[in-house]
Write a protein that holds these residues in place. Structure first.
Motif, PDB file in Angstrom:
ATOM      1  N   GLU A  23       0.980  -1.130   0.120  1.00  0.00           N
ATOM      2  CA  GLU A  23       0.034  -0.059   0.076  1.00  0.00           C
ATOM      3  C   GLU A  23       0.883   1.187   0.170  1.00  0.00           C
ATOM      4  O   GLU A  23       0.410   2.428  -0.409  1.00  0.00           O
ATOM      5  N   ASN A  24       2.083   1.085   0.428  1.00  0.00           N
ATOM      6  CA  ASN A  24       3.017   2.461   0.526  1.00  0.00           C
ATOM      7  C   ASN A  24       4.113   2.197  -0.177  1.00  0.00           C
ATOM      8  O   ASN A  24       4.504   3.443  -0.917  1.00  0.00           O
ATOM      9  N   VAL A  25       4.647   1.079  -0.778  1.00  0.00           N
ATOM     10  CA  VAL A  25       5.796   1.317  -1.734  1.00  0.00           C
ATOM     11  C   VAL A  25       5.481   0.514  -3.083  1.00  0.00           C
ATOM     12  O   VAL A  25       6.423   0.483  -4.099  1.00  0.00           O
ATOM     13  N   SER A 102       8.861   0.023   3.832  1.00  0.00           N
ATOM     14  CA  SER A 102       7.529   0.949   3.735  1.00  0.00           C
ATOM     15  C   SER A 102       8.144   2.223   4.018  1.00  0.00           C
ATOM     16  O   SER A 102       9.142   2.537   4.715  1.00  0.00           O
ATOM     17  N   ARG A 103       7.377   3.355   3.618  1.00  0.00           N
ATOM     18  CA  ARG A 103       7.708   4.714   3.766  1.00  0.00           C
ATOM     19  C   ARG A 103       7.099   5.006   5.350  1.00  0.00           C
ATOM     20  O   ARG A 103       7.415   6.180   5.775  1.00  0.00           O
ATOM     21  N   HIS A 158      13.559   9.530   7.391  1.00  0.00           N
ATOM     22  CA  HIS A 158      12.841  10.157   6.613  1.00  0.00           C
ATOM     23  C   HIS A 158      12.065   9.620   5.399  1.00  0.00           C
ATOM     24  O   HIS A 158      12.534   8.479   5.017  1.00  0.00           O
ATOM     25  N   THR A 159      10.997  10.034   5.032  1.00  0.00           N
ATOM     26  CA  THR A 159      10.302   9.505   3.776  1.00  0.00           C
ATOM     27  C   THR A 159      10.334  10.714   2.653  1.00  0.00           C
ATOM     28  O   THR A 159       9.572  10.226   1.748  1.00  0.00           O
ATOM     29  N   SER A 160      10.817  11.805   2.715  1.00  0.00           N
ATOM     30  CA  SER A 160      10.885  12.816   1.589  1.00  0.00           C
ATOM     31  C   SER A 160      12.079  13.623   1.633  1.00  0.00           C
ATOM     32  O   SER A 160      12.557  13.588   2.595  1.00  0.00           O
ATOM     33  N   MET A 161      12.458  14.016   0.335  1.00  0.00           N
ATOM     34  CA  MET A 161      13.776  14.799   0.520  1.00  0.00           C
ATOM     35  C   MET A 161      13.470  16.410   1.253  1.00  0.00           C
ATOM     36  O   MET A 161      14.160  16.802   1.855  1.00  0.00           O
ATOM     37  N   ILE A 196      15.959  10.673  -3.638  1.00  0.00           N
ATOM     38  CA  ILE A 196      16.095   9.066  -3.586  1.00  0.00           C
ATOM     39  C   ILE A 196      14.798   8.590  -3.292  1.00  0.00           C
ATOM     40  O   ILE A 196      14.836   7.233  -3.230  1.00  0.00           O
ATOM     41  N   TYR A 197      13.773   9.183  -2.805  1.00  0.00           N
ATOM     42  CA  TYR A 197      12.643   8.523  -2.359  1.00  0.00           C
ATOM     43  C   TYR A 197      11.435   8.161  -3.605  1.00  0.00           C
ATOM     44  O   TYR A 197      11.043   7.297  -3.647  1.00  0.00           O
TER      45      TYR A 197
END
Length: 287
Positions: A23-25, A102-103, A158-161, A196-197
């Motif tokens: 659901e996430n990646v 997962s993020r 983290h999950t975002s730049m 990178i995400y």
């Protein structure tokens, strides 16, 4: 007890176990994965997933949660199922390297809770796709070669730049910049940063994102174009000091206009301000 022993024997040939939060990646898994890897693919959307491509691969175990989640309709239902599977696996074996893919940073709490009692357990969360885990893009490989352990830790935290860069120093941020140009006259910059995400090349102009690209070559071509345009725009000024003076005198737009019309700056200024004021501005600009 017997089932636990049997399950432990089945897992013996694997070194790394992955629990994938699709659901996430997403569902992307490379065709060739190491023989030491076992992947549990948790799915909740039957219309978005075709399991046939994975049926012949014994290294990929499909955990179909569709009927359960449709019946229960529980928010974060997949997350709870993945954590339950994690607990089952660590009870069976303490030697495996287990990765939740997962993020979602919520898993970090469950992982930390287990590791507080068992600090030697090899459990972690990976915030990118399985495809990226096994076949990391060259840009990311280059980044990993040069960053320190603190930066690596921040990447996985983290999950975002956007949030990652809040944690980093100026020097650490520079590791993610692929191309960079700073104009010596105006001081503005054009640079390409690797996300990178999301596996994208982000093109920045003066600190703002202008475009994003899937391929490095496309980003490079646009970077060259914008760098050249910036250079041509400001090369009409002999120095940074002269540009600063034009800015202070508020005549930059008239310099641009004169350049476009291929006429002298003085003539352009006279057309807008009259002879006396134009001459005054012009002399102040030159001196």
């Amino acid at each position: 007890m017997i089932n636990q022993i049997l399950n432990k024997m089945k897992l013996r040939k694997y070194k790394d176990i992955f629990l994938v939060d699709t659901e996430n990646v997403g569902y992307q898994i490379p065709n060739n994965i190491p023989k030491s890897a076992l992947i549990y693919l948790f799915i909740s959307n039957p219309t978005a997933f075709s399991k046939f491509q994975y049926l012949d691969n014994e290294q990929i175990k499909i955990i179909d949660l569709c009927p359960l989640l449709q019946k229960q309709a529980i928010k974060n239902g997949m997350d709870f199922c993945i954590v339950t599977k994690l607990k089952e696996l660590v009870d069976i074996s303490h030697s495996h390297h287990i990765v939740i893919v997962s993020r979602d940073k919520g898993y970090d709490c469950a992982i930390q809770f287990i590791k507080e009692d068992h600090p030697t357990y090899q459990i972690e969360r990976y915030p990118l796709s399985m495809e990226n885990y096994f076949h990391v893009q060259n840009a990311f490989k280059d980044i990993l070669k040069h960053i320190d352990l603190d930066t690596k830790y921040s990447i996985f935290k983290h999950t975002s730049m956007e949030t990652l860069k809040r944690d980093l120093t100026k020097e650490q941020k520079e590791h993610f910049v692929i191309y960079h140009y700073k104009d010596p006259i105006c001081g503005n910059t054009v640079f390409v940063e690797y996300d990178i995400y999301n596996h994208l090349y982000l093109l920045y102009y003066s600190g703002n994102i202008k475009s994003s690209f899937q391929y490095r070559e496309e980003a490079f071509q646009m970077f060259l174009k914008m760098s050249q345009e910036m250079k041509e725009k400001y090369e009409k000024y002999e120095s940074k000091e002269q540009y600063t003076k034009a800015n202070d005198l508020k005549i930059i737009s008239f310099i641009e206009e004169a350049s476009l019309k291929q006429q002298s700056l003085l003539k352009c200024l006279i057309q807008h301000f009259g002879k006396d004021e134009a001459m005054n501005l012009y002399l102040n600009f030159l001196n």
